[in-house]
Scaffold this motif. Sequence first.
Motif, PDB file in Angstrom:
ATOM      1  N   ARG A  68       0.834  -1.214   0.000  1.00 34.19           N
ATOM      2  CA  ARG A  68       0.000   0.000   0.000  1.00 34.19           C
ATOM      3  C   ARG A  68       0.861   1.254   0.000  1.00 34.19           C
ATOM      4  N   ALA A  69       1.993   1.204   0.726  1.00 32.08           N
ATOM      5  CA  ALA A  69       2.841   2.386   0.847  1.00 32.08           C
ATOM      6  C   ALA A  69       3.644   2.650  -0.420  1.00 32.08           C
ATOM      7  N   TRP A  70       4.133   1.605  -1.083  1.00 31.25           N
ATOM      8  CA  TRP A  70       4.968   1.752  -2.275  1.00 31.25           C
ATOM      9  C   TRP A  70       4.454   0.856  -3.401  1.00 31.25           C
ATOM     10  N   PRO A  71       3.295   1.140  -3.926  1.00 30.51           N
ATOM     11  CA  PRO A  71       2.692   0.256  -4.937  1.00 30.51           C
ATOM     12  C   PRO A  71       3.479   0.177  -6.237  1.00 30.51           C
ATOM     13  N   LYS A  72       4.341   1.164  -6.516  1.00 28.32           N
ATOM     14  CA  LYS A  72       5.095   1.174  -7.769  1.00 28.32           C
ATOM     15  C   LYS A  72       6.534   0.714  -7.610  1.00 28.32           C
ATOM     16  N   SER A  73       6.911   0.363  -6.404  1.00 29.26           N
ATOM     17  CA  SER A  73       8.287  -0.068  -6.170  1.00 29.26           C
ATOM     18  C   SER A  73       8.471  -1.523  -6.608  1.00 29.26           C
ATOM     19  N   ARG A  74       9.394  -1.754  -7.510  1.00 26.96           N
ATOM     20  CA  ARG A  74       9.646  -3.111  -7.964  1.00 26.96           C
ATOM     21  C   ARG A  74      10.301  -3.950  -6.865  1.00 26.96           C
ATOM     22  N   PHE A  75      11.048  -3.297  -5.974  1.00 21.95           N
ATOM     23  CA  PHE A  75      11.629  -4.003  -4.837  1.00 21.95           C
ATOM     24  C   PHE A  75      10.546  -4.644  -3.976  1.00 21.95           C
ATOM     25  N   VAL A  76       9.419  -3.952  -3.856  1.00 19.54           N
ATOM     26  CA  VAL A  76       8.319  -4.446  -3.020  1.00 19.54           C
ATOM     27  C   VAL A  76       7.394  -5.377  -3.790  1.00 19.54           C
ATOM     28  N   THR A  77       7.098  -5.059  -5.058  1.00 17.22           N
ATOM     29  CA  THR A  77       6.034  -5.770  -5.771  1.00 17.22           C
ATOM     30  C   THR A  77       6.507  -6.791  -6.799  1.00 17.22           C
ATOM     31  N   ALA A  78       7.691  -6.616  -7.356  1.00 15.10           N
ATOM     32  CA  ALA A  78       8.126  -7.499  -8.444  1.00 15.10           C
ATOM     33  C   ALA A  78       8.414  -8.905  -7.930  1.00 15.10           C
TER      34      ALA A  78
END
Length: 494
Positions: free
Chosen positions: A369-379
């Motif tokens: 939720r905080a970093w929806p565009k961060s690849r570190f978090v979502t990829a």
Amino acid sequence: MQKMPDIGTANYYHQAALEQGLPQEPSKCFDDDGRLKRTGTVWTASAHIITAVIGSGVLSLAWAIGQLGWVAGPAVMLLFSFVTYYTSALLGDCYRSGDPISGKRNYTYMDAVQANLNGFKVKVCGYLQYLNIVGVAIGYTIAASISMVAVKRSNCFHKNGDDSPCQVSNNPYMIIFAIVEILFSQIPDFDQIWWLSIVAAIMSFTYSAIGLSLGIVQVISKHCTKPSTKNGGIRGSLTGISIGTVSEMDKIWRSFQAFGDIAFAYSYSIILIEIQDTIKAPPPSEAKVMKKATLISVLTTTIFYMLCGCMGYAAFGDMAPGNLLTGFGFYNPYWLLDIANVAIVIHLVGAYQVYCQPLFAFVEQWAVRAWPKSRFVTAELEIPMPGDRSPYKFNLFRTTWRSAFVVATTVVSMLLPFFNDVAGLLGAVGFWPLTVYFPVEMYIVQKKVERWSTRWVCLQMLSLACLAITVAAAAGSIAGVVSDLKVYQPFKAR
């Protein structure tokens, strides 16, 4: 449309269902909330509960009964078992808001509090729940290292004699346990560790049965010796450890700490909703299945607890060790003790994951939720698995965060290796708010229990009585930790 990353949380499945047009009515593949079909049963839920409940806490029960005596010890244990079952049944009714069959699901303990209580109480609940999980992780790391050290020491005693010093440091074994937990913590979801819970539950029965058997043999051997043998037969007294063996003030603090140890042995409410969320959809309702699983589990654990605690106290009396299998009340047969302690370690590997998965999922959901565009978090990177199994989805944030958590709890464990006192403090801190207060308050709101009605008054009296027990247990455990710190030297082999 680009596929969202599989972060292993309930909210992700729900959001994916909405975005991809998946059916919102129950179907062959999906439940009513758009998640993949849950497959949990009363037996898998029971396995999760037993894994969480019959933990390292069982090993301190002989000591706890030793502080309270033959009358109060078993009575307090039965009281905690009843309260745990009753409040767990109340909490199970809060899994769905409104209708028990078709109401909105609450995926976590905090979701249930959010649905029934105000925002301030949600924050308090969150802090307490996740702080308690961190504490359990520390406690389990300590307990696992103590059991591994016990294997090393028992073999040393067998080889060099019972009077040998056999000093061993806990720290290398804590590191070994941490490496194993880092590997298992990469399993993404709670419902994917059911097999680990079953293995852990089997291990818990194994070491509990060995501890029970050794206690029975010890009592029988003492009973069969000559009448002149000192302390022959069943040991212990009606009022517990005697004044003289300990001071009057120590007797009071130890009795309070015993409440905390028993509470810790029954603690699992903080993950009850997460366990219930693995149960397959109605009929019957998840609440009914969970109540049955809770009854089976609490009855099973109480029988084991009574037998292990009472037989341990009967065998050693006032000298009952804080950890029945590692306090070296028993020395032989050393190979059986080794089996028991290895079983403890295997069980704690699974129990650690059962407790920590809710915290892992919460932090990962918050990060998305905080970093929806961060690849570190979502990829995610798909890693092929052998056979026909689906590929493992590697997420860098999940790996980093979970590994860091295990490392941090291990470092704290190295600084505070007091199993008995830590167990009592954890039991005290978590018992009233998470096992009693929040389930009672949510049930009152959920079922619209009228204020000042007979049922409302009884529920509030139960809550207040448990609050008093919690305060006393916390005071006793803190006194124990302070006493230990006076003579403790960090990182020294014992």
